[in-house]
Enzyme design. Sequence first.
Site, PDB file in Angstrom:
ATOM      1  CG  ASP A 134      -8.279  -3.256  -2.292  1.00 30.16           C
ATOM      2  OD1 ASP A 134      -8.631  -4.497  -2.816  1.00 30.16           O
ATOM      3  OD2 ASP A 134      -8.653  -2.947  -1.374  1.00 30.16           O
ATOM      4  CG  ASP A 188      -2.129  -0.863   1.088  1.00 33.29           C
ATOM      5  OD1 ASP A 188      -2.863  -0.970  -0.054  1.00 33.29           O
ATOM      6  OD2 ASP A 188      -2.375  -1.608   1.814  1.00 33.29           O
TER       7      ASP A 188
END
Length: 393
Positions: free
Chosen positions: A174, A116
């Site tokens: 994602d 991330d």
Amino acid sequence: MINVNSFQGLKAKTYMVCLFVIMTSGYNQTGAQALQKAAHHLRNMCVADTTASRFPRSVGESGKVEYVNSGDWTSGFFPGSLWYMYEHTNDTFWLKEAKRRTVALSDQQFNRGTHDLGFMLFCSFGNGLRLTGDPTYKRILINGAASLMSRFNRKTGCIRSWDFGKWQFPVIIDNMMNLELLFWATRESGDSAYHKAAVSHASQTMKNHFREDFSSYHVVDYDTLTGLPRKKQTFQGYADSSAWARGQAWGIYGFTMVYRETQDPAFLQQAMRCADFYLGNKNLPADKIPFWDFNDPSIPNTSKDASAAAVTASALLELSRYAGKESVRYKSAARSILKSLSSDRYLAKPNTNNNFILMHSTGNRPAGSEIDKPLNYADYYFIEALLRVGARR
């Protein structure tokens, strides 16, 4: 009032474009008012907690703000929102706050334990670099890109998402959002390895993450020996076979961004197909703010997800720049979403909602986490979309 007679003699296509512009131009005022409210909330958030080393993520069951440290995947969104507000206002208050809270994320540039880093670093340092040109930010981003690249596996052709669970090599939809950092790194460093890895990951995701109707799986688990998918599942959606709304939004946004960076029409087509699934879904409410999962059988008696709507609105605004004859349709849909999000139904009134901007998001419903709560990434993409609709990016 529109004087239709004034359009006589125009070709039909020109007429429709002019009509669209006139009918939607009033949104600029609505958007400006929404940004004003957003600024009020963000300023209150800054004043309420001056601790630069923690970041507001949501509201807990106690009704108090839930803060996270720099290692949380959402840590970059609050500083990113401050950078956007500085871009919008040129007010040094926002510059000072954005700088102070961004530098607190510096330690994450060497974090190889997460995929991330795009969310964490590019939303914060990336916007900071774009707006200030600070060379320190550039060095941190290059280091962050190298850390993200350490998770790339040549056999699967993907960047590993999680290090927990029983998966061999999990990749979540994602993760498309973190590729922008790699594309940027090739441009800035001249090292094409970053670009190649990003294209490989996007290609594998396009190939393996989507059903025939272009709804997205959440998780694809790859076999590290063969490089082939082992399982296709969900983690935050209703079921393995369901379409988790925010996952669909990540897909629209991610493939639009990859098309921008590569100009490969296959990625543009994928983004449009993802968008068409979202916009054409029979379970999408009239206000275009989706329920948390398009296939939850308890619809309409379930939670909605304003964060998915905010991500989608921002994505559609960029997609409308590339989509040819579909551009007006995508831009119109984005404006409709933003109109809904800017209404009292979703946009919190000043001095409420613990100073978060949007209400009614859903984080992880299967885990019972952040259901019908504000979320910092909903706020970030809402502001981004408002700036994009105003042609500020």
